[in-house]
Design a protein around this motif. Structure first.
Motif, PDB file in Angstrom:
ATOM      1  N   ALA A   1      35.948 -49.719  37.771  1.00 39.56           N
ATOM      2  CA  ALA A   1      35.175 -50.370  38.842  1.00 39.56           C
ATOM      3  C   ALA A   1      34.017 -51.196  38.283  1.00 39.56           C
ATOM      4  O   ALA A   1      33.763 -52.335  38.713  1.00 39.56           O
ATOM      5  N   VAL A   2      33.293 -50.607  37.325  1.00 40.72           N
ATOM      6  CA  VAL A   2      32.159 -51.334  36.745  1.00 40.72           C
ATOM      7  C   VAL A   2      32.632 -52.590  36.018  1.00 40.72           C
ATOM      8  O   VAL A   2      32.033 -53.669  36.136  1.00 40.72           O
ATOM      9  N   GLN A   3      33.729 -52.472  35.255  1.00 42.60           N
ATOM     10  CA  GLN A   3      34.280 -53.657  34.577  1.00 42.60           C
ATOM     11  C   GLN A   3      34.654 -54.751  35.561  1.00 42.60           C
ATOM     12  O   GLN A   3      34.407 -55.932  35.331  1.00 42.60           O
ATOM     13  N   ALA A   4      35.293 -54.358  36.675  1.00 46.94           N
ATOM     14  CA  ALA A   4      35.739 -55.326  37.657  1.00 46.94           C
ATOM     15  C   ALA A   4      34.578 -56.053  38.327  1.00 46.94           C
ATOM     16  O   ALA A   4      34.768 -57.155  38.864  1.00 46.94           O
ATOM     17  N   VAL A   5      33.379 -55.466  38.290  1.00 50.59           N
ATOM     18  CA  VAL A   5      32.208 -56.113  38.882  1.00 50.59           C
ATOM     19  C   VAL A   5      31.404 -56.879  37.829  1.00 50.59           C
ATOM     20  O   VAL A   5      30.992 -58.029  38.038  1.00 50.59           O
ATOM     21  N   ILE A   6      31.185 -56.246  36.677  1.00 53.58           N
ATOM     22  CA  ILE A   6      30.298 -56.826  35.672  1.00 53.58           C
ATOM     23  C   ILE A   6      30.892 -58.089  35.046  1.00 53.58           C
ATOM     24  O   ILE A   6      30.205 -59.108  34.886  1.00 53.58           O
ATOM     25  N   VAL A   7      32.166 -58.049  34.678  1.00 50.73           N
ATOM     26  CA  VAL A   7      32.761 -59.205  33.979  1.00 50.73           C
ATOM     27  C   VAL A   7      32.736 -60.466  34.849  1.00 50.73           C
ATOM     28  O   VAL A   7      32.287 -61.530  34.390  1.00 50.73           O
ATOM     29  N   PRO A   8      33.156 -60.450  36.134  1.00 53.05           N
ATOM     30  CA  PRO A   8      33.029 -61.666  36.949  1.00 53.05           C
ATOM     31  C   PRO A   8      31.580 -62.098  37.163  1.00 53.05           C
ATOM     32  O   PRO A   8      31.299 -63.304  37.220  1.00 53.05           O
ATOM     33  N   ALA A   9      30.669 -61.099  37.280  1.00 50.92           N
ATOM     34  CA  ALA A   9      29.264 -61.470  37.500  1.00 50.92           C
ATOM     35  C   ALA A   9      28.688 -62.202  36.292  1.00 50.92           C
ATOM     36  O   ALA A   9      28.016 -63.237  36.427  1.00 50.92           O
ATOM     37  N   VAL A  10      28.945 -61.664  35.090  1.00 49.43           N
ATOM     38  CA  VAL A  10      28.413 -62.305  33.886  1.00 49.43           C
ATOM     39  C   VAL A  10      29.059 -63.682  33.678  1.00 49.43           C
ATOM     40  O   VAL A  10      28.373 -64.681  33.385  1.00 49.43           O
ATOM     41  N   ALA A  11      30.376 -63.767  33.848  1.00 54.93           N
ATOM     42  CA  ALA A  11      31.057 -65.058  33.673  1.00 54.93           C
ATOM     43  C   ALA A  11      30.567 -66.059  34.719  1.00 54.93           C
ATOM     44  O   ALA A  11      30.375 -67.250  34.414  1.00 54.93           O
ATOM     45  N   GLY A  12      30.360 -65.588  35.968  1.00 56.79           N
ATOM     46  CA  GLY A  12      29.850 -66.494  36.995  1.00 56.79           C
ATOM     47  C   GLY A  12      28.450 -66.976  36.692  1.00 56.79           C
ATOM     48  O   GLY A  12      28.120 -68.154  36.937  1.00 56.79           O
ATOM     49  N   ALA A  13      27.575 -66.115  36.163  1.00 54.88           N
ATOM     50  CA  ALA A  13      26.215 -66.536  35.816  1.00 54.88           C
ATOM     51  C   ALA A  13      26.227 -67.591  34.716  1.00 54.88           C
ATOM     52  O   ALA A  13      25.488 -68.585  34.770  1.00 54.88           O
TER      53      ALA A  13
END
Length: 430
Positions: A131-143
């Protein structure tokens, strides 16, 4: 119509794509623990399919994300272990966040989160980590993508401002060229047209009196000769000023020098003998006597040295106004008043219209008519332009009691250092 050119990847993007493909293949070749499938030809193909489209990420961001995500999903479903190709969809989403609209960027974030979650499930990770991976990776890539978007917008604005500045500089350069052309035209009008007017009148008189009064004809030709020499002298002064001096005195505090350090650069001070000054107005009035025009010159106020450009402006306006009297008026007399006030120079040129009684000393009617036809009509325009340069005002028009009046007002904000009065006493001519 030429065919559209296919998008070409940038060298940096191509390097990232090739490097990701090589790294993913090497990781799969040397790391294949159980229970995942051995790294075979299909695994190599899918790894390359995930990595190489990244070369076109900036040109086609969303299709590249779909291809890399689909290739990575097929790679996982076939049972191959997750490796470095995990980062392919994340890198593709950076380009989506940087270049696509908000709706597509949201869809891309959902696609990336699903692929990352699937990778965690096939990698047998605990569900909180998935769950954390699925949230963190798109957030960092989007930033990272949003940062690139802002940087691209700032670069586009900088290019727009640079182009605008370039256009403004071109317009300023064109305006400067036009101003210089107008300045040269004014100078040529002052030196050629007006002096030639004075020279034309005596030649007409000489032609009229050639047989009846030879001495008068010779005297008139002598006046024309002197007027021609004066025109050449004025033209010489004009050429020297245009070549080497700044009449406006914009950099008066720090005179420029030429390459040899001689103080003859464009901003160097103009020598006194190159500019017409107010104290030369009486001499100008004497020259006009041959045209049958009696000119009375009066000075009032405390006479003091002024900025050379102000003195030149006043002299040229008086010269043009008196020449217009000779060309266009039927007057036998004119008056010039130069008033030195505390903060203003007030110059008035007027004629009372009509001819004074007595013998005619001016040109014949035929000569006068020829001179009047020679007028260009640019005199008042040039006078107003000169007044505007020095922040002054010029009014011209007929007088209610008859005749014509030209009045020039110039502010006296700039004066030359020192308190030396111009040579010669106040005097009139007529």
């Amino acid at each position: 119509m030429p065919a559209p050119r296919a998008p070409r990847p940038r060298p940096a993007q191509l390097a990232v794509a090739v490097g990701s493909a090589v790294a993913g293949c090497l990781a799969g070749a040397f790391y294949h623990p159980a229970p995942w499938q051995p790294f075979d030809v299909r695994a190599y193909f899918l790894t390359v399919l995930v990595a190489l489209p990244l070369a076109l990420g900036e040109k086609r961001p969303f299709p590249v994300l779909v291809i890399t995500a689909g290739g990575f999903t097929a790679y996982l479903v076939l049972g191959y272990q997750p490796s470095l190709n995990f980062w392919g969809p994340a890198v593709a989403f950076v380009s989506v966040a940087a270049g696509e609209r908000r709706g597509r960027a949201g869809c891309g974030a959902v696609v990336l989160a699903a692929v990352i979650a699937l990778s965690g499930v096939y990698g047998r990770l605990p569900w909180p980590v998935v769950a954390v991976q699925a949230v963190i990776v798109p957030a960092v890539a989007g930033a990272v993508g949003l940062t690139q978007r802002r940087l691209a917008q700032r670069n586009a604005e900088l290019r727009r401002l640079t182009a605008l500045l370039d256009r403004q500089q071109r317009q300023e350069a064109r305006r400067a060229v036009l101003d210089e052309r107008f300045r040269i035209a004014r100078g040529l009008h002052d030196t050629i047209s007006q002096h030639m007017t004075i020279a034309t009148l005596p030649t007409g008189i000489a032609e009229y009196t050639f047989h009846s009064d030879p001495p008068a004809a010779r005297a008139a030709l002598g006046v024309a000769t002197r007027a021609g020499r004066d025109a050449l002298d004025e033209l010489r002064r004009l050429l020297i000023v245009l070549r080497t001096h700044d009449v406006t005195g914009a950099d008066e505090g720090a005179p420029a020098r030429d390459g040899a350090g001689n103080g003859e650069g464009p901003a160097a001070p103009v020598p006194d003998d190159l500019l017409a000054r107010i104290d030369r107005i009486p001499a100008l009035a004497e020259h006009l006597e041959v045209a049958g025009l009696r000119v009375t010159v009066r000075f009032s106020g405390e006479r003091r040295p002024l900025h050379p450009g102000v003195e030149l402006c006043a002299y040229r306006v008086v010269q043009e106004a008196l020449t217009n009297v000779v060309k266009h008026a039927a007057a036998a007399a004119a008056e010039v008043t130069v008033a030195y006030r505390d903060h203003e120079l007030d110059v008035t040129v007027l004629d009372r219209g009509g001819r004074a009684p007595g013998p005619r000393t001016g040109p014949t009617p035929a000569v006068g008519e020829a001179v009047r036809r020679a007028g260009s009509g640019h005199g008042l325009i040039g006078m107003r332009e000169r007044a505007k340069i020095w922040h002054g005002t010029l009014t011209a028009g007929p007088r209610p009691e008859g005749g014509f009046e030209v009045r020039l007002r110039l502010p006296l904000g700039q004066q030359l250092p020192g308190d030396h009065r111009p040579p010669g006493p106040d005097r009139g001519s007529g």
